[in-house]
Design a protein around this motif. Structure first.
Motif, PDB file in Angstrom:
ATOM      1  N   UNK A   1     -18.090  -7.509  -2.945  1.00 35.79           N
ATOM      2  CA  UNK A   1     -17.177  -8.517  -2.411  1.00 35.79           C
ATOM      3  C   UNK A   1     -16.577  -9.380  -3.510  1.00 35.79           C
ATOM      4  N   UNK A   2     -17.374  -9.765  -4.491  1.00 37.91           N
ATOM      5  CA  UNK A   2     -16.869 -10.573  -5.601  1.00 37.91           C
ATOM      6  C   UNK A   2     -15.860  -9.816  -6.432  1.00 37.91           C
ATOM      7  N   UNK A   3     -16.127  -8.540  -6.687  1.00 38.41           N
ATOM      8  CA  UNK A   3     -15.187  -7.739  -7.470  1.00 38.41           C
ATOM      9  C   UNK A   3     -13.862  -7.568  -6.747  1.00 38.41           C
ATOM     10  N   UNK A   4     -13.929  -7.301  -5.452  1.00 32.24           N
ATOM     11  CA  UNK A   4     -12.698  -7.149  -4.682  1.00 32.24           C
ATOM     12  C   UNK A   4     -11.923  -8.458  -4.631  1.00 32.24           C
ATOM     13  N   UNK A   5     -12.632  -9.573  -4.547  1.00 30.95           N
ATOM     14  CA  UNK A   5     -11.956 -10.863  -4.503  1.00 30.95           C
ATOM     15  C   UNK A   5     -11.267 -11.166  -5.828  1.00 30.95           C
ATOM     16  N   UNK A   6     -11.932 -10.846  -6.941  1.00 28.73           N
ATOM     17  CA  UNK A   6     -11.319 -11.073  -8.255  1.00 28.73           C
ATOM     18  C   UNK A   6     -10.074 -10.220  -8.444  1.00 28.73           C
ATOM     19  N   UNK A   7     -10.162  -8.953  -8.039  1.00 23.65           N
ATOM     20  CA  UNK A   7      -8.996  -8.071  -8.148  1.00 23.65           C
ATOM     21  C   UNK A   7      -7.869  -8.558  -7.249  1.00 23.65           C
ATOM     22  N   UNK A   8      -8.219  -9.001  -6.056  1.00 28.91           N
ATOM     23  CA  UNK A   8      -7.202  -9.459  -5.110  1.00 28.91           C
ATOM     24  C   UNK A   8      -6.467 -10.695  -5.624  1.00 28.91           C
ATOM     25  N   UNK A   9      -7.193 -11.619  -6.250  1.00 22.78           N
ATOM     26  CA  UNK A   9      -6.555 -12.825  -6.766  1.00 22.78           C
ATOM     27  C   UNK A   9      -5.577 -12.498  -7.887  1.00 22.78           C
ATOM     28  N   UNK A  10      -5.988 -11.624  -8.801  1.00 23.88           N
ATOM     29  CA  UNK A  10      -5.113 -11.280  -9.925  1.00 23.88           C
ATOM     30  C   UNK A  10      -3.897 -10.499  -9.444  1.00 23.88           C
ATOM     31  N   UNK A  11      -4.135  -9.487  -8.598  1.00 24.19           N
ATOM     32  CA  UNK A  11      -3.008  -8.691  -8.107  1.00 24.19           C
ATOM     33  C   UNK A  11      -2.064  -9.524  -7.244  1.00 24.19           C
ATOM     34  N   UNK A  12      -2.600 -10.505  -6.533  1.00 18.18           N
ATOM     35  CA  UNK A  12      -1.741 -11.352  -5.720  1.00 18.18           C
ATOM     36  C   UNK A  12      -0.833 -12.214  -6.592  1.00 18.18           C
TER      37      UNK A  12
ATOM     38  N   UNK B   1       0.144 -11.498  -9.676  1.00 12.61           N
ATOM     39  CA  UNK B   1       1.133 -10.602 -10.279  1.00 12.61           C
ATOM     40  C   UNK B   1       2.184 -10.196  -9.260  1.00 12.61           C
ATOM     41  N   UNK B   2       1.750  -9.922  -8.039  1.00 11.94           N
ATOM     42  CA  UNK B   2       2.681  -9.540  -6.982  1.00 11.94           C
ATOM     43  C   UNK B   2       3.668 -10.659  -6.682  1.00 11.94           C
ATOM     44  N   UNK B   3       3.180 -11.899  -6.609  1.00 11.72           N
ATOM     45  CA  UNK B   3       4.070 -13.020  -6.325  1.00 11.72           C
ATOM     46  C   UNK B   3       5.061 -13.254  -7.459  1.00 11.72           C
ATOM     47  N   UNK B   4       4.592 -13.112  -8.711  1.00 16.07           N
ATOM     48  CA  UNK B   4       5.487 -13.304  -9.851  1.00 16.07           C
ATOM     49  C   UNK B   4       6.585 -12.241  -9.873  1.00 16.07           C
ATOM     50  N   UNK B   5       6.199 -10.982  -9.638  1.00 16.60           N
ATOM     51  CA  UNK B   5       7.196  -9.906  -9.607  1.00 16.60           C
ATOM     52  C   UNK B   5       8.166 -10.118  -8.455  1.00 16.60           C
ATOM     53  N   UNK B   6       7.655 -10.584  -7.302  1.00 16.46           N
ATOM     54  CA  UNK B   6       8.518 -10.836  -6.159  1.00 16.46           C
ATOM     55  C   UNK B   6       9.535 -11.933  -6.431  1.00 16.46           C
ATOM     56  N   UNK B   7       9.126 -12.991  -7.134  1.00 20.34           N
ATOM     57  CA  UNK B   7      10.058 -14.076  -7.452  1.00 20.34           C
ATOM     58  C   UNK B   7      11.144 -13.607  -8.412  1.00 20.34           C
ATOM     59  N   UNK B   8      10.753 -12.819  -9.415  1.00 25.64           N
ATOM     60  CA  UNK B   8      11.748 -12.305 -10.368  1.00 25.64           C
ATOM     61  C   UNK B   8      12.735 -11.379  -9.664  1.00 25.64           C
ATOM     62  N   UNK B   9      12.218 -10.484  -8.802  1.00 32.51           N
ATOM     63  CA  UNK B   9      13.100  -9.570  -8.068  1.00 32.51           C
ATOM     64  C   UNK B   9      14.027 -10.338  -7.129  1.00 32.51           C
ATOM     65  N   UNK B  10      13.509 -11.374  -6.474  1.00 28.72           N
ATOM     66  CA  UNK B  10      14.332 -12.175  -5.571  1.00 28.72           C
ATOM     67  C   UNK B  10      15.448 -12.888  -6.326  1.00 28.72           C
ATOM     68  N   UNK B  11      15.131 -13.422  -7.519  1.00 29.21           N
ATOM     69  CA  UNK B  11      16.152 -14.101  -8.317  1.00 29.21           C
ATOM     70  C   UNK B  11      17.241 -13.137  -8.768  1.00 29.21           C
TER      71      UNK B  11
END
Length: 266
Positions: A139-150, A152-162
């Motif tokens: 559970x801890x490993x999945x949570x750490x991966x989820x936080x980092x990927x989230x 990165x996903x939000x940053x890529x989404x903002x750049x693509x939206x701009x």
């Protein structure tokens, strides 16, 4: 092995494209490598963030000496600025790093030692990671991966939206906003034709620095980003089309009901 070294030919070869390596191992996704790359990028992001906060504090006049000094430097830099100063500024960075390196006196490491140390570091890191993964729960490993990927996903989404908003501005997706951008560009071209850019930068910088004094309750903003924030991106356009289709289907259903009621009354 016989090595022939020509500094001039080496300089010319350095300014040409690098040789492509045809024998390369297949790069696979690894959680440790992904987290390591994110942390490498985070170091530069933190430096830019701290510089931005320092630059923003100059406009807030929390420290009057700092803000006044920044305003004076800005006006002098704009008035006396020449393009060659950019190269000189970059050379000063090289000079600073060279002085720091000479004073600290880093020990020279041979190539064989670095290669061996890299291999040993990789093996030690893999062993440590395996031990750490055994201790961590799933559970801890999945949570750490989820936080980092989230993030990165939000940053890529903002750049693509701009970028999509910029594209839709030129595509007349919202004609009113596109005509506003055209009017601003025409006015900017006329102003830049008659007024030197150094005076415009001096006026812009003075306005930004004195905003806190002349208009203490005003909110700092970026007019260009404010305009782009009004332009919808492709995701918004898809949602708008879906709503339009749904509303159209609702209207057709109401028309059919009205026709049935007319037939019943007749």
């Amino acid at each position: 092995m016989d090595l022939t070294w020509n500094p001039l030919r080496a300089c010319i070869r350095t300014l040409n494209p690098k040789e492509e390596k045809y024998m390369q191992g297949e790069v696979k996704f690894k959680r440790q490598v992904f987290l390591k790359n994110v942390m490498r990028l985070k170091v530069f992001i933190i430096h830019f963030y701290e510089f931005g906060k320092l630059f923003e504090n100059c406009f807030e006049w929390d420290s009057k000496i700092q803000s006044f000094s920044a305003l004076s430097v800005w006006l002098l830099l704009c008035y006396y600025f020449e393009p060659w100063m950019i190269a000189v500024g970059i050379l000063l960075i090289f000079l600073k790093q060279y002085i720091v390196k000479t004073l600290s006196g880093p020990a020279s490491i041979q190539w064989d030692d670095t290669a061996d140390s890299d291999e040993m570091d990789d093996e030690e890191e893999e062993a440590k990671d395996n031990l750490g993964e055994e201790k961590k729960t799933l559970k801890e490993r999945l949570q750490a991966i989820q936080e980092v990927t989230q993030s990165v996903q939000n940053a890529i989404g903002k750049i693509a939206s701009l970028l999509e908003s910029v594209k839709n501005t030129f595509n007349f997706t919202v004609p009113y906003l596109s005509w506003i951008a055209i009017a601003i560009l025409v006015a900017a071209a006329v102003i830049l034709y008659f007024i030197p850019i150094r005076y415009l930068l001096m006026f812009w910088g003075t306005n930004k620095f004195l905003r806190r004094i002349l208009r203490p309750h005003s909110v700092p903003n970026n007019e260009l980003m404010d305009l782009l924030s009004r332009v919808p991106d492709d995701e918004m356009m898809l949602d708008y089309k879906d709503l339009k289709i749904l509303s159209g289907s609702g209207e057709t259903m109401e028309r059919r009901r009205d026709v049935k009621k007319k037939h019943k009354t007749s």
